[in-house]
Write a protein that holds these residues in place. Structure first.
Motif, PDB file in Angstrom:
ATOM      1  N   HIS A  20       0.832  -0.959  -0.101  1.00  0.00           N
ATOM      2  CA  HIS A  20       0.026  -0.288  -0.048  1.00  0.00           C
ATOM      3  C   HIS A  20       0.721   1.184   0.005  1.00  0.00           C
ATOM      4  O   HIS A  20       0.512   1.917   1.165  1.00  0.00           O
ATOM      5  CB  HIS A  20      -0.759   0.515   1.167  1.00  0.00           C
ATOM      6  CG  HIS A  20      -1.814   1.064   0.672  1.00  0.00           C
ATOM      7  ND1 HIS A  20      -2.161   1.987   1.644  1.00  0.00           N
ATOM      8  CD2 HIS A  20      -2.769   0.725   0.543  1.00  0.00           C
ATOM      9  CE1 HIS A  20      -3.402   2.606   1.208  1.00  0.00           C
ATOM     10  NE2 HIS A  20      -3.896   2.302   0.385  1.00  0.00           N
ATOM     11  N   THR A  21       1.143   1.608  -0.811  1.00  0.00           N
ATOM     12  CA  THR A  21       2.680   1.890  -0.868  1.00  0.00           C
ATOM     13  C   THR A  21       2.579   2.559  -2.944  1.00  0.00           C
ATOM     14  O   THR A  21       2.450   2.519  -3.624  1.00  0.00           O
ATOM     15  CB  THR A  21       4.049   2.045  -0.895  1.00  0.00           C
ATOM     16  OG1 THR A  21       4.483   1.349  -1.676  1.00  0.00           O
ATOM     17  CG2 THR A  21       4.250   1.317   0.547  1.00  0.00           C
ATOM     18  N   GLU A  22       2.746   4.091  -2.893  1.00  0.00           N
ATOM     19  CA  GLU A  22       2.916   4.474  -4.094  1.00  0.00           C
ATOM     20  C   GLU A  22       4.244   4.358  -5.149  1.00  0.00           C
ATOM     21  O   GLU A  22       3.700   3.690  -6.215  1.00  0.00           O
ATOM     22  CB  GLU A  22       3.431   5.955  -3.822  1.00  0.00           C
ATOM     23  CG  GLU A  22       3.432   6.447  -5.158  1.00  0.00           C
ATOM     24  CD  GLU A  22       3.994   8.312  -5.031  1.00  0.00           C
ATOM     25  OE1 GLU A  22       4.844   9.230  -6.098  1.00  0.00           O
ATOM     26  OE2 GLU A  22       3.843   9.364  -4.188  1.00  0.00           O
ATOM     27  N   ARG A  23       5.051   3.531  -4.280  1.00  0.00           N
ATOM     28  CA  ARG A  23       6.150   2.836  -5.085  1.00  0.00           C
ATOM     29  C   ARG A  23       5.284   1.564  -5.511  1.00  0.00           C
ATOM     30  O   ARG A  23       5.659   1.299  -6.852  1.00  0.00           O
ATOM     31  CB  ARG A  23       7.554   2.749  -4.397  1.00  0.00           C
ATOM     32  CG  ARG A  23       8.029   4.135  -3.621  1.00  0.00           C
ATOM     33  CD  ARG A  23       9.666   4.062  -4.366  1.00  0.00           C
ATOM     34  NE  ARG A  23      10.076   4.580  -3.612  1.00  0.00           N
ATOM     35  CZ  ARG A  23      11.086   5.515  -4.617  1.00  0.00           C
ATOM     36  NH1 ARG A  23      11.588   5.090  -5.413  1.00  0.00           N
ATOM     37  NH2 ARG A  23      11.941   6.270  -3.493  1.00  0.00           N
ATOM     38  N   SER A  24       4.861   0.769  -4.916  1.00  0.00           N
ATOM     39  CA  SER A  24       4.720  -0.609  -5.187  1.00  0.00           C
ATOM     40  C   SER A  24       3.560  -0.187  -6.287  1.00  0.00           C
ATOM     41  O   SER A  24       3.440  -0.613  -7.024  1.00  0.00           O
ATOM     42  CB  SER A  24       3.398  -1.055  -3.788  1.00  0.00           C
ATOM     43  OG  SER A  24       2.593  -1.800  -4.508  1.00  0.00           O
ATOM     44  N   SER A  25       2.650   0.807  -6.401  1.00  0.00           N
ATOM     45  CA  SER A  25       1.645   1.327  -6.643  1.00  0.00           C
ATOM     46  C   SER A  25       2.268   1.298  -8.472  1.00  0.00           C
ATOM     47  O   SER A  25       1.355   1.084  -9.623  1.00  0.00           O
ATOM     48  CB  SER A  25       0.189   2.535  -6.961  1.00  0.00           C
ATOM     49  OG  SER A  25      -0.314   2.175  -5.391  1.00  0.00           O
ATOM     50  N   ALA A  26       3.468   2.065  -8.975  1.00  0.00           N
ATOM     51  CA  ALA A  26       4.382   2.365 -10.246  1.00  0.00           C
ATOM     52  C   ALA A  26       4.433   0.663 -10.318  1.00  0.00           C
ATOM     53  O   ALA A  26       4.557   0.650 -11.736  1.00  0.00           O
ATOM     54  CB  ALA A  26       4.671   3.082  -9.296  1.00  0.00           C
ATOM     55  N   LYS A  72      17.930  -2.005  -3.922  1.00  0.00           N
ATOM     56  CA  LYS A  72      17.702  -1.951  -5.250  1.00  0.00           C
ATOM     57  C   LYS A  72      16.925  -1.126  -6.122  1.00  0.00           C
ATOM     58  O   LYS A  72      16.109  -1.373  -7.640  1.00  0.00           O
ATOM     59  CB  LYS A  72      17.005  -3.310  -5.234  1.00  0.00           C
ATOM     60  CG  LYS A  72      17.823  -4.581  -4.870  1.00  0.00           C
ATOM     61  CD  LYS A  72      19.292  -4.818  -5.541  1.00  0.00           C
ATOM     62  CE  LYS A  72      20.062  -5.785  -5.519  1.00  0.00           C
ATOM     63  NZ  LYS A  72      21.139  -6.313  -6.213  1.00  0.00           N
ATOM     64  N   LYS A  73      16.956   0.072  -5.580  1.00  0.00           N
ATOM     65  CA  LYS A  73      15.462   1.487  -6.121  1.00  0.00           C
ATOM     66  C   LYS A  73      14.693   0.645  -7.010  1.00  0.00           C
ATOM     67  O   LYS A  73      13.980   1.672  -7.585  1.00  0.00           O
ATOM     68  CB  LYS A  73      16.936   2.163  -7.170  1.00  0.00           C
ATOM     69  CG  LYS A  73      17.900   2.798  -6.719  1.00  0.00           C
ATOM     70  CD  LYS A  73      18.711   3.378  -7.565  1.00  0.00           C
ATOM     71  CE  LYS A  73      19.944   3.759  -7.566  1.00  0.00           C
ATOM     72  NZ  LYS A  73      20.888   3.873  -6.380  1.00  0.00           N
ATOM     73  N   TYR A  74      13.940   0.082  -6.344  1.00  0.00           N
ATOM     74  CA  TYR A  74      12.395  -1.020  -6.211  1.00  0.00           C
ATOM     75  C   TYR A  74      12.606  -1.000  -7.772  1.00  0.00           C
ATOM     76  O   TYR A  74      11.635  -0.800  -8.290  1.00  0.00           O
ATOM     77  CB  TYR A  74      11.698   0.897  -5.635  1.00  0.00           C
ATOM     78  CG  TYR A  74      11.377   1.141  -4.482  1.00  0.00           C
ATOM     79  CD1 TYR A  74      10.661   0.601  -3.769  1.00  0.00           C
ATOM     80  CD2 TYR A  74      12.077   2.415  -4.369  1.00  0.00           C
ATOM     81  CE1 TYR A  74      10.753   0.924  -1.856  1.00  0.00           C
ATOM     82  CE2 TYR A  74      12.363   2.551  -2.478  1.00  0.00           C
ATOM     83  CZ  TYR A  74      11.302   1.829  -1.808  1.00  0.00           C
ATOM     84  OH  TYR A  74      11.063   1.945  -0.772  1.00  0.00           O
ATOM     85  N   SER A  75      13.379  -1.272  -7.753  1.00  0.00           N
ATOM     86  CA  SER A  75      13.540  -2.166  -9.630  1.00  0.00           C
ATOM     87  C   SER A  75      12.563  -3.178  -9.457  1.00  0.00           C
ATOM     88  O   SER A  75      12.166  -4.026  -8.889  1.00  0.00           O
ATOM     89  CB  SER A  75      14.704  -2.973 -10.116  1.00  0.00           C
ATOM     90  OG  SER A  75      14.920  -3.608  -9.431  1.00  0.00           O
ATOM     91  N   ASP A  76      11.588  -3.143 -10.889  1.00  0.00           N
ATOM     92  CA  ASP A  76      10.685  -4.102 -10.980  1.00  0.00           C
ATOM     93  C   ASP A  76      12.264  -5.875 -10.386  1.00  0.00           C
ATOM     94  O   ASP A  76      10.867  -5.749 -10.128  1.00  0.00           O
ATOM     95  CB  ASP A  76      10.712  -4.559 -12.770  1.00  0.00           C
ATOM     96  CG  ASP A  76      10.324  -3.305 -13.245  1.00  0.00           C
ATOM     97  OD1 ASP A  76       9.744  -2.837 -12.445  1.00  0.00           O
ATOM     98  OD2 ASP A  76       9.816  -3.027 -14.308  1.00  0.00           O
TER      99      ASP A  76
END
Length: 187
Positions: free
Chosen positions: A84-90, A149-153
């Motif tokens: 439930h975060t903005e980074r997860s939404s992306a 990991k800078k929220y990489s895929d």
């Protein structure tokens, strides 16, 4: 296989009245997590890490039934917070992410009802400090990994797979909450 582990450990006969739909919600959570795959996991193997899921502490035999509900609640809350975060939404398909969050929220509500019924059981809270802290540390390691990991895929994919594994592995904890006669996992 993960769905079998969850479905064989229902939570519906806990000391409070959990709705029978809780087991279905857990199965649906695993299905949605599986559907969220965006990258082939083998392509991200070099990014793999061990987040040290505290399986031994969460096997459910180390504390009473009432405490298992608190620990399971913490685990569900941590998964919910992570996704439930903005980074997860992306990173994820928003339709699947919304289904995941809705299912987790419903499970948390079901467990909140039970935890509210158990308030006042002082020893219940004391007995879950170790396992609850272990769950929080596990998720802290996941969050640090995503940051590194800078929220990489690939990082999200590694986390998704590990969350599925840990959620499935919590079957012993969920089973500790009670079994009904006739359930698949009943002796």
């Amino acid at each position: 296989m993960a769905l079998v582990a969850i479905s064989s450990s229902p939570v519906s006969s806990m000391s409070c009245d959990l709705p029978a739909s809780l087991d279905l919600r857990k199965q649906e959570t695993l299905r949605v997590l599986h559907q969220m795959e965006t990258i082939s996991p083998p392509s991200c193997l070099k990014h793999r890490t061990d987040f040290k899921f505290p399986q031994e502490q969460l096997d459910g035999r180390q504390f009473p039934e009432a405490q298992a509900a608190s620990v399971l609640h913490e685990m569900l809350q941590q998964i919910f917070s992570l996704f439930h975060t903005e980074r997860s939404s992306a990173a994820w398909n928003t339709t699947l992410l919304d289904r995941l969050l809705t299912g987790l929220h419903q499970q948390l509500e079901d467990l909140n009802t039970c935890l509210d019924e158990q308030t006042g059981e002082e020893e219940s809270a004391l007995g879950t400090v170790g396992p609850t802290l272990a769950v929080k540390r596990y998720f802290r390691r996941i969050r640090l990994y995503l940051t590194e990991k800078k929220y990489s895929d690939c990082a999200w994919e590694i986390v998704r797979v590990d969350i599925m594994r840990s959620f499935s592995s919590s079957a012993n904890l969920q089973g500790r909450l009670g079994m009904k006669d006739g359930d698949l996992g009943s002796p």
